[in-house]
Design an enzyme around this catalytic site. Structure first.
Site, PDB file in Angstrom:
ATOM      1  N   ASP A 234      33.955  16.426  32.411  1.00  0.00           N
ATOM      2  CA  ASP A 234      32.938  16.425  31.383  1.00  0.00           C
ATOM      3  C   ASP A 234      33.568  16.610  30.041  1.00  0.00           C
ATOM      4  O   ASP A 234      33.940  17.742  29.829  1.00  0.00           O
ATOM      5  CB  ASP A 234      32.072  17.768  31.814  1.00  0.00           C
ATOM      6  CG  ASP A 234      30.640  17.608  30.991  1.00  0.00           C
ATOM      7  OD1 ASP A 234      30.773  17.126  29.722  1.00  0.00           O
ATOM      8  OD2 ASP A 234      29.726  18.276  31.366  1.00  0.00           O
ATOM      9  N   HIS A 239      31.578  21.296  23.829  1.00  0.00           N
ATOM     10  CA  HIS A 239      32.554  22.238  24.611  1.00  0.00           C
ATOM     11  C   HIS A 239      34.075  22.380  23.949  1.00  0.00           C
ATOM     12  O   HIS A 239      34.619  23.135  24.548  1.00  0.00           O
ATOM     13  CB  HIS A 239      32.523  22.019  25.990  1.00  0.00           C
ATOM     14  CG  HIS A 239      31.087  21.935  26.490  1.00  0.00           C
ATOM     15  ND1 HIS A 239      30.248  23.099  26.500  1.00  0.00           N
ATOM     16  CD2 HIS A 239      30.420  20.865  27.191  1.00  0.00           C
ATOM     17  CE1 HIS A 239      28.949  22.516  27.039  1.00  0.00           C
ATOM     18  NE2 HIS A 239      28.987  21.203  27.312  1.00  0.00           N
ATOM     19  N   ILE A 254      30.857  25.837  23.257  1.00  0.00           N
ATOM     20  CA  ILE A 254      30.274  26.973  24.108  1.00  0.00           C
ATOM     21  C   ILE A 254      30.887  26.363  25.646  1.00  0.00           C
ATOM     22  O   ILE A 254      31.399  25.373  25.813  1.00  0.00           O
ATOM     23  CB  ILE A 254      28.577  26.881  24.356  1.00  0.00           C
ATOM     24  CG1 ILE A 254      28.087  25.301  24.352  1.00  0.00           C
ATOM     25  CG2 ILE A 254      28.304  27.388  23.049  1.00  0.00           C
ATOM     26  CD1 ILE A 254      26.684  25.280  24.647  1.00  0.00           C
ATOM     27  N   GLY A 257      27.361  24.542  31.133  1.00  0.00           N
ATOM     28  CA  GLY A 257      26.613  25.261  32.092  1.00  0.00           C
ATOM     29  C   GLY A 257      26.925  25.233  33.450  1.00  0.00           C
ATOM     30  O   GLY A 257      26.690  26.250  34.214  1.00  0.00           O
TER      31      GLY A 257
END
Length: 335
Positions: A234, A239, A254, A257
């Protein structure tokens, strides 16, 4: 720019604030054509993975992160006690839908046009049908499992069923629930459009108990955790790229998830499954809030028959970031 794509990544919306005027103009470009979307036949995608991928994922979700000789986690990254293969965490399969994407979690869905910046990955549901092998060649079969007009938004559910290529056996299923803000209102408001292919009671309702948790597990998130996790496939720059994160409304990049979901599932397996990934049957997670690398995750768990309800919080902000449950194959005899 409007996109006819679906993002299969876990986490909060790219813009955790009210859309500005420019973004509201973008919503005017959103359009949903249910007939086109539901009629689309996704191409099957075949891919192979091996023990390196399995171990890299385990490290990406914190396995052995605080104890390199943890006897409940070492088998996820190393051959111990004569085992021929390392073991795969059940959430390893949450990576499989990415194989149908462009490497950033984006999948083309004809008939679905929306502003990508207003997208939110709200939930992830996983069913495990047999132990996940540490190396295999598999095939993804994808379909739209749900489409719902909510007025100001559309809920789109994408289901990925993964089969072993040689035998055809079904290995697992992922269902991603995506909220497309600003893309609703495509049907009569008095009879809003709603389409589902699965039973309404398939996913259990979640109510976090007021009582003290049965177990609590604390996990520090390394500053480099998102960089490590992204190596599993990913590569969304939200991120990793500070400028992209700031444009999206965050102070810095961040955590993914689905990485947070992996941490929570690990906590449950370690606390109630004695570290055995084969103990898990289903996993459900609802993404509530973002996590920054460097923070500490605290997962509170309540045993409810064969289900373990959980709520994961960020210790430093005392905010819940994830909630859900893990369905075990058998009720634990003890903690």
């Amino acid at each position: 720019m409007s996109r006819s794509h679906l993002a299969l990544r876990g986490g909060p919306p790219l813009h955790p604030r009210r859309p500005d005027a420019a973004e509201l103009d973008q919503t005017a470009m959103a359009s949903i054509d249910p007939e086109v979307a539901l009629a689309y036949k996704f191409p099957e995608v075949s891919f192979a993975y091996d023990e390196r991928d399995v171990a890299l994922y385990a490290l990406g979700v914190g396995a052995c992160g605080t104890d390199a000789v943890d006897d409940k986690e070492l088998h996820f990254v190393h051959h111990i006690d004569g085992q021929r293969h390392i073991k795969a965490l059940p959430t390893f399969v949450s990576l499989f839908p990415l194989k149908n994407s462009n490497g950033r979690g984006i999948v083309n869905v004809p008939g679905i046009h929306f502003d990508e910046s207003l997208l939110l990955h709200g939930q992830q549901y996983i069913e495990i049908y047999k132990p996940i092998p540490s190396c295999a060649t598999v095939v993804n079969k994808v379909k739209v499992a749900g489409l719902h007009d909510k007025g100001k938004a559309t809920i789109l559910e994408i289901e990925t069923t993964t089969h072993l290529k040689d035998s055809g056996e079904v290995l697992c299923m992922n269902r991603s629930t995506i909220f497309l803000r600003g893309a609703g209102g495509f049907s009569d408001s008095s009879r809003p459009y709603s389409y589902t292919t699965y039973p309404a009671n398939q996913i259990s309702r979640i109510s976090i108990p007021d009582s003290a948790p049965s177990a609590v597990y604390e996990d520090p998130i390394q500053q480099s955790q998102a960089f490590l996790y992204r190596l599993s496939g990913d590569y969304n720059p939200l991120h990793s790229d500070p400028m992209i994160a700031q444009v999206a409304g965050f102070t810095r990049p961040i955590l993914h998830g689905l990485c947070t979901l992996g941490f929570a599932a690990r906590a449950v397996i370690k606390s109630f499954g004695n570290g055995d990934p084969a103990a898990v049957q289903n996993i459900f997670g609802r993404f509530l809030l973002h996590v920054y690398p460097g923070e500490t995750l605290v997962t509170e768990m309540w045993l409810d028959g064969q289900r373990v309800l959980y709520q994961t919080k960020v210790k430093e902000r005392n905010r819940a970031v994830l909630s859900g449950y893990v369905l075990l194959k058998h009720r634990p005899s003890s903690l």
